[in-house]
Design a protein around this motif. Structure first.
Motif, PDB file in Angstrom:
ATOM      1  N   UNK A   1     -33.060   2.288  12.491  1.00  0.00           N
ATOM      2  CA  UNK A   1     -34.291   3.224  12.702  1.00  0.00           C
ATOM      3  C   UNK A   1     -34.449   4.187  11.675  1.00  0.00           C
ATOM      4  N   UNK A   2     -33.652   4.281  11.003  1.00  0.00           N
ATOM      5  CA  UNK A   2     -33.764   5.520  10.067  1.00  0.00           C
ATOM      6  C   UNK A   2     -35.246   5.505   9.073  1.00  0.00           C
ATOM      7  N   UNK A   3     -35.291   4.526   8.166  1.00  0.00           N
ATOM      8  CA  UNK A   3     -36.478   4.296   7.429  1.00  0.00           C
ATOM      9  C   UNK A   3     -36.702   2.654   7.186  1.00  0.00           C
ATOM     10  N   UNK A   4     -37.733   2.274   7.007  1.00  0.00           N
ATOM     11  CA  UNK A   4     -38.155   0.828   7.035  1.00  0.00           C
ATOM     12  C   UNK A   4     -39.544   0.627   6.495  1.00  0.00           C
ATOM     13  N   UNK A   5     -39.666  -0.352   5.571  1.00  0.00           N
ATOM     14  CA  UNK A   5     -41.225  -0.393   5.085  1.00  0.00           C
ATOM     15  C   UNK A   5     -41.608  -1.557   5.733  1.00  0.00           C
ATOM     16  N   UNK A   6     -42.593  -1.707   6.785  1.00  0.00           N
ATOM     17  CA  UNK A   6     -43.188  -2.962   7.601  1.00  0.00           C
ATOM     18  C   UNK A   6     -43.757  -3.455   6.588  1.00  0.00           C
ATOM     19  N   UNK A   7     -43.960  -5.039   6.801  1.00  0.00           N
ATOM     20  CA  UNK A   7     -44.701  -5.889   5.880  1.00  0.00           C
ATOM     21  C   UNK A   7     -46.194  -5.465   6.280  1.00  0.00           C
TER      22      UNK A   7
END
Length: 328
Positions: free
Chosen positions: A91-97
């Motif tokens: 849940x920290x950091x993510x680049x959703x498509x």
């Protein structure tokens, strides 16, 4: 987060090793969905996309805006708060498509702070190794990227805390294990852990206590393959895992396959906190602290942590420059 003895920073999504950015550590991602089958992986990927895109929001915080004006702080870009963050795993950091902005707890905290200060949120995705120089040189106003407060960092940066830095013990959902709090609770268990990590050091120290007391130590289990570790827990070939709580909590929330049975500070035996950081003495940290405490007081903070399954990492009050992990 917990600091690796090897100080390795490797990011490999979907395999055994992942960098947890609070102190540049190498850890084993063991509580990911049932990676051995494609359907489970797709389920989590789809669930992540759905859950990550919504953002917890909040309006301006007048007292923080007033404090910002009085501070003399000048943003990198007028009218904007330029916030450095990194993208790793939920849940920290993510680049959703298809999304223009990064998602996750850390970007969400950055946005909440910017909105509270009456500034436009201006996120910048940066490599973990690049944020210190970026903050020092004035390229970024703020960092919200799972940064652990240390005494060494406090010499160059000001911090406002917003989460506890935790490690988590996770077991299979239907395991009879209900609590792991001390060495006595791991006697005879098979525990999966990442080699060279602080969590391994914890288990080795606990095993020493058990051996000195004449009790059976835990068996530490190491896997080079993420799917193998997951299957070991689900099949009963291992009893528990110990690793960074944030990613394990997300997986438990999304799959329902595991449950939390105990936490430790990421700086064990010392406590550690995750905080927003800015260049030391620039006047920004006091207004940031005001925003964070407003979020805590009105329940927005709890809502954000619940959204990401991180209730166990919550704090009662944001502190400016809290005690940090000592210099090594």
């Amino acid at each position: 987060m917990a600091v690796s003895k090897k100080q390795v920073g490797v990011i490999v999504a979907g395999v055994a090793v992942v960098a947890i950015v609070g102190g540049v550590i190498a850890g084993v991602v063991l509580n990911q969905p049932k990676g051995a089958d494609a359907a489970s992986t797709d389920k989590t990927k789809n669930a992540s996309a759905e859950k990550i895109l919504p953002v917890v929001t909040h309006g301006e915080v007048p007292e923080a805006i007033a404090a910002l004006k009085a501070s003399g702080f000048t943003p990198v870009e007028p009218g904007k708060l330029t916030v450095a963050t990194s993208v790793y795993l939920p849940p920290l950091g993510y680049q959703p498509e298809g999304a223009k902005e990064p998602a996750g707890t850390e970007p969400n905290f950055g946005k909440l702070i910017a909105d509270g200060l009456g500034l436009e949120y201006n996120p910048k995705v940066v490599a973990w190794a690049d944020w210190p120089l970026g903050i020092q040189s004035g390229k970024y106003d703020l960092i919200t990227s799972n940064v652990t407060v240390t005494e060494e960092r406090k010499e160059l940066y000001d911090f406002a805390s917003y989460r506890n830095d935790l490690l988590g013990f996770y077991v299979k959902k239907d395991s009879k294990i209900t609590s792991i709090k001390s060495s006595a609770d791991i006697s005879g268990l098979k525990i999966i852990v990442g080699s060279g990590t602080n969590q391994e050091s914890v288990l080795l120290a606990w095993n020493k206590e058990l051996e000195e007391a004449g009790e059976k130590p835990a068996e530490l289990v190491y896997y080079d393959d993420n799917a193998a570790g997951v299957l070991a827990i689900q099949s009963g070939r291992a009893d528990a895992t110990l690793g960074p709580n944030a990613t394990a909590a997300w997986s438990a929330k999304e799959t329902g396959d595991t449950k939390l049975v105990g936490t430790l500070s990421g700086g064990w035996p010392l406590t550690a906190q995750i905080a927003a950081g800015t260049k030391k003495g620039n006047g920004l940290i006091e207004p940031v602290n005001i925003v964070l405490n407003k979020l805590i007081d009105d329940g927005t903070y709890d809502k954000l942590l619940k959204e990401w399954g991180l209730e166990s990492e919550g704090i009662q009050k944001s502190e400016i420059n809290p005690p940090g992990l000592p210099k090594s």
